[in-house]
Scaffold this motif. Structure first.
Motif, PDB file in Angstrom:
ATOM      1  N   LYS A  89       3.790  -1.890   2.209  1.00 56.03           N
ATOM      2  CA  LYS A  89       3.835  -0.866   3.255  1.00 56.03           C
ATOM      3  C   LYS A  89       4.608   0.356   2.773  1.00 56.03           C
ATOM      4  CE  LYS A  89       3.739  -4.035   7.173  1.00 56.03           C
ATOM      5  NZ  LYS A  89       4.592  -4.650   8.210  1.00 56.03           N
ATOM      6  N   PHE A  90       5.686   0.065   2.090  1.00 57.26           N
ATOM      7  CA  PHE A  90       6.500   1.153   1.579  1.00 57.26           C
ATOM      8  C   PHE A  90       5.666   2.029   0.645  1.00 57.26           C
ATOM      9  CE2 PHE A  90      10.459   2.383  -0.984  1.00 57.26           C
ATOM     10  CZ  PHE A  90      10.805   3.366  -0.077  1.00 57.26           C
ATOM     11  N   VAL A  91       4.934   1.405  -0.217  1.00 55.13           N
ATOM     12  CA  VAL A  91       4.083   2.154  -1.141  1.00 55.13           C
ATOM     13  C   VAL A  91       3.014   2.926  -0.365  1.00 55.13           C
ATOM     14  CG1 VAL A  91       2.380   1.921  -2.980  1.00 55.13           C
ATOM     15  CG2 VAL A  91       4.521   0.663  -3.111  1.00 55.13           C
ATOM     16  N   MET A  92       2.486   2.299   0.646  1.00 55.13           N
ATOM     17  CA  MET A  92       1.466   2.978   1.450  1.00 55.13           C
ATOM     18  C   MET A  92       2.002   4.278   2.021  1.00 55.13           C
ATOM     19  SD  MET A  92      -0.221  -0.019   3.719  1.00 55.13           S
ATOM     20  CE  MET A  92      -0.647  -1.569   2.983  1.00 55.13           C
ATOM     21  N   LEU A  93       3.246   4.233   2.451  1.00 52.31           N
ATOM     22  CA  LEU A  93       3.811   5.440   3.046  1.00 52.31           C
ATOM     23  C   LEU A  93       3.786   6.591   2.062  1.00 52.31           C
ATOM     24  CD1 LEU A  93       6.891   4.018   4.994  1.00 52.31           C
ATOM     25  CD2 LEU A  93       4.636   4.576   5.856  1.00 52.31           C
ATOM     26  N   PHE A  94       4.065   6.281   0.815  1.00 52.56           N
ATOM     27  CA  PHE A  94       4.016   7.341  -0.197  1.00 52.56           C
ATOM     28  C   PHE A  94       2.595   7.824  -0.395  1.00 52.56           C
ATOM     29  CE2 PHE A  94       7.902   5.085  -1.430  1.00 52.56           C
ATOM     30  CZ  PHE A  94       8.780   6.138  -1.511  1.00 52.56           C
ATOM     31  N   LEU A  95       1.706   6.889  -0.434  1.00 47.60           N
ATOM     32  CA  LEU A  95       0.343   7.239  -0.797  1.00 47.60           C
ATOM     33  C   LEU A  95      -0.354   8.067   0.266  1.00 47.60           C
ATOM     34  CD1 LEU A  95      -0.795   3.889  -2.452  1.00 47.60           C
ATOM     35  CD2 LEU A  95       0.126   5.935  -3.531  1.00 47.60           C
TER      36      LEU A  95
ATOM     37  N   THR B 105      -4.921  -1.482  -7.027  1.00 44.10           N
ATOM     38  CA  THR B 105      -4.015  -1.837  -5.939  1.00 44.10           C
ATOM     39  C   THR B 105      -3.601  -0.614  -5.150  1.00 44.10           C
ATOM     40  OG1 THR B 105      -3.163  -3.615  -7.314  1.00 44.10           O
ATOM     41  CG2 THR B 105      -1.847  -2.975  -5.412  1.00 44.10           C
ATOM     42  N   LEU B 106      -3.259   0.432  -5.860  1.00 41.41           N
ATOM     43  CA  LEU B 106      -2.802   1.629  -5.166  1.00 41.41           C
ATOM     44  C   LEU B 106      -3.925   2.226  -4.326  1.00 41.41           C
ATOM     45  CD1 LEU B 106      -0.638   3.271  -7.976  1.00 41.41           C
ATOM     46  CD2 LEU B 106       0.119   1.887  -6.036  1.00 41.41           C
ATOM     47  N   GLN B 107      -5.097   2.166  -4.864  1.00 37.25           N
ATOM     48  CA  GLN B 107      -6.244   2.657  -4.103  1.00 37.25           C
ATOM     49  C   GLN B 107      -6.400   1.876  -2.803  1.00 37.25           C
ATOM     50  OE1 GLN B 107      -8.600   5.146  -5.784  1.00 37.25           O
ATOM     51  NE2 GLN B 107      -8.688   5.510  -3.592  1.00 37.25           N
ATOM     52  N   ALA B 108      -6.305   0.581  -2.952  1.00 33.51           N
ATOM     53  CA  ALA B 108      -6.450  -0.263  -1.759  1.00 33.51           C
ATOM     54  C   ALA B 108      -5.328   0.000  -0.772  1.00 33.51           C
ATOM     55  CB  ALA B 108      -6.473  -1.732  -2.176  1.00 33.51           C
ATOM     56  N   LEU B 109      -4.137   0.177  -1.306  1.00 36.01           N
ATOM     57  CA  LEU B 109      -3.007   0.402  -0.406  1.00 36.01           C
ATOM     58  C   LEU B 109      -3.142   1.737   0.307  1.00 36.01           C
ATOM     59  CD1 LEU B 109      -0.009  -0.935  -2.534  1.00 36.01           C
ATOM     60  CD2 LEU B 109      -1.165  -2.027  -0.619  1.00 36.01           C
ATOM     61  N   ARG B 110      -3.606   2.691  -0.413  1.00 37.82           N
ATOM     62  CA  ARG B 110      -3.802   3.991   0.226  1.00 37.82           C
ATOM     63  C   ARG B 110      -4.814   3.889   1.373  1.00 37.82           C
ATOM     64  NH1 ARG B 110      -4.087   9.941  -1.303  1.00 37.82           N
ATOM     65  NH2 ARG B 110      -5.462  10.699   0.323  1.00 37.82           N
ATOM     66  N   LYS B 111      -5.859   3.196   1.058  1.00 31.40           N
ATOM     67  CA  LYS B 111      -6.900   3.044   2.083  1.00 31.40           C
ATOM     68  C   LYS B 111      -6.332   2.352   3.323  1.00 31.40           C
ATOM     69  CE  LYS B 111     -11.502   2.460   3.119  1.00 31.40           C
ATOM     70  NZ  LYS B 111     -11.307   2.533   4.555  1.00 31.40           N
ATOM     71  N   VAL B 112      -5.621   1.274   3.079  1.00 32.41           N
ATOM     72  CA  VAL B 112      -5.052   0.541   4.203  1.00 32.41           C
ATOM     73  C   VAL B 112      -4.025   1.397   4.932  1.00 32.41           C
ATOM     74  CG1 VAL B 112      -3.730  -1.493   4.849  1.00 32.41           C
ATOM     75  CG2 VAL B 112      -5.501  -1.672   3.123  1.00 32.41           C
ATOM     76  N   GLY B 113      -3.265   2.145   4.161  1.00 34.36           N
ATOM     77  CA  GLY B 113      -2.281   3.027   4.778  1.00 34.36           C
ATOM     78  C   GLY B 113      -2.921   4.067   5.668  1.00 34.36           C
ATOM     79  N   GLU B 114      -4.027   4.586   5.214  1.00 38.13           N
ATOM     80  CA  GLU B 114      -4.734   5.569   6.032  1.00 38.13           C
ATOM     81  C   GLU B 114      -5.270   4.914   7.298  1.00 38.13           C
ATOM     82  OE1 GLU B 114      -7.585   6.984   3.281  1.00 38.13           O
ATOM     83  OE2 GLU B 114      -6.240   8.482   2.404  1.00 38.13           O
TER      84      GLU B 114
END
Length: 813
Positions: A252-258, A172-181
């Motif tokens: 989204k919040f998590v993405m910001l961190f990532l 999940t975190l990987q995916a969120l990071r990708k989306v965040g980028e």
DNA sequence: TCCTCCCGCCAAGCA
DNA sequence: TGCTTGGCGGGAGGA
């Protein structure tokens, strides 16, 4: 009657007792309502036993048992006391802290193992949970929603969820990071910080308006829930509220961190980004407060999961609450990097990988079929910002102008626009002529694997950095090729406007596999008929057609890398190798619309030039070379060693470059300047420059600015030792300084821009980011009278108008 | 005084 | 139609 003390440390005690890798512990239920018979499950029994091993909990449990044993009598007494002493009763109630969402979340998490056995599914019944934890349903929803955002639970049915634990978390975190980028959160954060920054010095500015305009028009504002394959999302009310859902907010919040570096996000920034994405027309204070409230809710749950930790960021404006990522480190998708760096030709895994990712990230950038000929939304924001700056400049042309980051971004815009204009000025004939006049060896016939993908259908790639299309503009006269990074839509535009134009994808930024291959890469020039109207009998067309299906699922970077490796021994390489031998650093390129010279300034191609000049090609290309708008006059590598550009950059374009390719930075070498600008040939870019400057408002209509270079080189003496020449890496490290000057015709001043990025060795140490902007007096060809200090804090000189500095200190509570 | 966030209203949506 | 779900903001506890 002794009720549990309303001690402030209660919650802390529970928090600190719980270890991340231990089986979760049960927390004591509320003393006043002890259920007669707890529905202990075997798991919870075990947890209870474990918890009993803790002296603190044991003593607390003993107190509770003591209390339970005489519950009836005590209850009577309690009632009596309640009647007699209302205040006392109130005091006996659990404190706010004991009812906090974080503590409740701890209790909730304690019920389930972090890594449940896949064969044994844990189900969550909300009724049971609410009863056992003695909380309102509403609170459980808050927790469950956040957990759901991380795919730690998923909704099975009404009132019923499945517990997945942390099994899915890395994915999940990987995916969120990708989306965040992909969602360019870094740039958004930078922009918000910049605006705050500007606001400090200009409180009367139309900050809210700017903010609203920056975000409100974003086409990418809607983002739905990021799913994982195999984890079905069955939210109760998927349609109506999904965009405001706590789940989405949490993601989204998590993405910001990532995506942040350092991984610290202030609530204020997070709220602003979330508000922006909800397309708020203005920064309504109540909306902002509501967003902050929700972020606290989310943060409490994430804190309980030990993914984040509260800190305070101390800036010049004061202390701000923020959160620091303490969860697992999520690196960029290593698989992707590997693929990009090693792929040669058709590589099915790439498409599979991307397909999978696209599945994971649903509709991040809703495809509205408007990608053609439209500026990316991040650039729309920039344009608005630029317009605001323009207003400021126009309103006070003679007063000390404040040079904001927007002005810098304006330059980016200029560069980008200039390229578009330059291309649009080139007629199809000119371009075809250019192709025809290019020597056959200089333009080797494309092979199937080299066929650029510019004719690929649009919309294949999401609007992301990874999909910019790098191309080469050969410039035989100067011996300099220009690498241009284009968004696929721009690439399409180019090919549409310029049927015969030569475009060649290049390896994307920071591809580790191309180190020391620059001479090869630089000279791999193939022709591409971007016009899809060509007949099927033409080899390039058919080749392109053959490759197209593959291209659909590739990123440009992957494609261009393939190409770079597919033609290692081209004739052009041989011919130009001597020119390139002086460059022994690895290449990376600006993923932007920049026009980038790929080599240092060379002047030994006169024969070639003279041949082509006859057909007018030389002047045309010379224009490209010397275009003052592009500001990308190459300079000797020796002059470039002192400059670097941080990858941590505020533009929406990740600037990544090597000491060699730094020549592409908007820095002008005077020697090159004169050698390149003395052409007597007509300079179409001059009109482009004037058009732009007028259009943007830097010069009044009717005024013409000579096409002298407007950029000047100012050597930066500091920090050069930090550049890692051996690696040729494009990742800029701490302390790197980038400076360049820009001449504004309207104020007749040079602007010196300086950026420095400082990052602490230790995450706990204070961190500082300094950014300085100067304006210097002088004309277009005047060297700014500033000296650069290494720390970026003591720079003063005549004409220095604005030296904002920002220092960021991070402290943990 | 400001930060933090609990609490519960109430509307949307589902069974 | 009753119940579930969850957005939302008032306002209180705490620092």
């Amino acid at each position: 009657l002794k009720t549990p003390l309303k001690q402030a440390s209660t919650s802390q005690l529970v928090l600190t007792e719980r270890q991340p890798d231990c089986q979760p512990l049960t927390t004591p239920p509320k003393p006043k309502e002890t259920p007669p018979a707890d529905p202990w499950t075997p798991t919870s029994n075990l947890k209870m036993l474990i918890s009993a091993a803790s002296p603190e909990i044991r003593s607390r449990d003993q107190r509770r048992q003591l209390s339970d044993s005489s519950s009836e009598v005590l209850q009577t007494k309690h009632c009596l006391q309640e009647h007699l002493l209302g205040d006392e009763y109130e005091k006996s109630q659990p404190s706010r802290k004991e009812k906090s969402l974080g503590l409740l979340c701890h209790k909730f998490l304690a019920r389930y193992p972090d890594y449940p056995s896949p064969s044994q599914k844990s189900y969550i019944c909300l009724d049971e949970v609410t009863e056992e934890l003695h909380v309102e349903r509403r609170r459980i929803y808050d927790i469950v929603n956040v957990l759901e955002s991380l795919h730690m639970v998923s909704r099975l049915a009404r009132n019923r969820y499945v517990w997945h634990g942390r099994h899915n978390l890395p994915q999940t975190l990987q995916a969120l990071r990708k989306v965040g980028e992909e969602n360019k959160y870094i740039q958004q954060i930078q922009m918000i910080k910049r605006r705050e920054y500007e606001h400090e010095f200009d409180p009367d500015s139309e900050r809210n308006e700017e903010m609203a305009s920056s975000f409100g028009s974003s086409e990418q504002s809607e983002m739905s829930f990021v799913e994982l394959p195999g984890v079905e999302f069955r939210a109760a009310s998927v349609n109506g509220r999904k965009y405001k859902s706590l789940r989405v907010m949490s993601q989204k919040f998590v993405m910001l961190f990532l995506v942040s570096t350092p991984q610290i996000v202030s609530l204020e920034v997070a709220a602003k980004i979330l508000i922006g994405e909800d397309q708020l027309e203005d920064l309504d204070k109540s909306k902002f407060k509501t967003k902050i409230r929700r972020l606290y809710d989310i943060a409490n749950v994430l804190s309980s999961l030990k993914l984040i930790k509260k800190v305070h960021v101390t800036e010049e404006r004061g202390r701000k609450p923020a959160f620091k990522w303490t969860g697992p480190e999520v690196l960029p998708n290593t698989q992707d990097i590997k693929l990009e760096a090693t792929s040669t030709t058709c590589s099915p895994p790439i498409s599979e990988s991307i397909t999978s990712k696209e599945q994971c990230s649903k509709a991040l950038f809703p495809s509205k079929g408007k990608q053609n000929f439209t500026r990316h939304s991040s650039l729309i924001k920039l344009v608005k910002s630029i317009e605001n700056d323009r207003r400021k400049i126009q309103s006070a042309p003679t007063s000390p102008a404040k040079i904001s980051a927007s002005t810098y971004l304006f330059i980016i815009f200029l560069l980008e626009t200039s390229f578009s204009l330059f291309l649009s000025q080139m007629t199809a004939e000119e371009m075809q002529m250019k192709c025809a006049l290019s020597s056959p060896e200089a333009v080797p016939k494309p092979e199937p694997s080299q066929q650029p993908a510019l004719s690929q259908p649009l919309g294949v790639c999401p609007a992301s950095h990874s999909c910019v299309s790098p191309v080469i503009l050969p410039h035989p006269q100067s011996g300099v090729s220009y690498a241009i990074y284009l968004h696929p839509s721009q690439a399409h535009t180019v090919t549409t406007y310029s049927p015969g134009f030569m475009l060649q994808p290049l390896p994307c930024a920071n591809v580790t596999g191309i180190k020391n291959n620059n001479s090869k890469i630089l000279n791999i020039i193939t022709t591409e008929e971007g016009d899809t109207q060509r007949g099927p009998d033409e080899p390039t067309k058919s080749l392109a057609a053959e490759e197209r299906p593959e291209m659909k699922s590739e990123t440009s970077s992957q494609r261009c890398l393939k190409r770079s490796q597919a033609l290692p021994e081209s004739n052009l390489i041989k011919r130009r190798k001597s020119d390139e031998e002086s460059l022994d650093t690895s290449l990376t390129f600006f993923p932007s619309g920049y026009l980038i010279p790929l080599t240092h300034c060379t002047h030994g191609n006169k024969a070639e030039c003279s041949t082509k000049e006859k057909a007018g090609v030389c002047s045309l290309q010379h224009t490209a070379y010397s275009s003052p708008i592009t500001g990308v006059i190459p300079m000797p590598a020796s002059e470039l060693k002192t400059v670097n550009i941080p990858a941590f950059h505020i533009t929406p374009l990740n600037i990544m470059l090597s000491p060699n390719s730094i020549a592409a930075a908007p820095i002008l070498s005077n020697s090159c300047l004169y050698s390149s600008s003395t052409s007597s040939a007509p300079n179409p870019s001059s009109s482009a420059l004037n058009f732009m400057l007028q259009h943007i408002g830097l010069i009044p209509a009717g005024v013409q600015v000579p096409a002298n270079p407007v950029l000047q080189h100012m050597p930066v003496s500091s920090q050069s030792e930090n550049i890692n020449h051996s690696s040729g890496s494009t990742i800029v490290q701490e302390g790197k300084v980038i400076e360049f000057t820009f001449y504004s015709p309207i104020s007749e001043s040079n602007f010196l821009f300086s950026f420095q990025f400082l990052q602490p060795k230790e995450p706990q140490e204070p961190q500082a980011v300094t950014e300085n902007f100067f304006r210097t007096p002088g004309g277009p060809n005047t060297e700014p009278a500033l000296s650069a200090n290494s720390d970026g804090t003591q720079r003063t000189s005549q004409g220095t108008l604005y030296i904002p500095q920002r220092k960021l200190e991070v402290s943990e509570d």
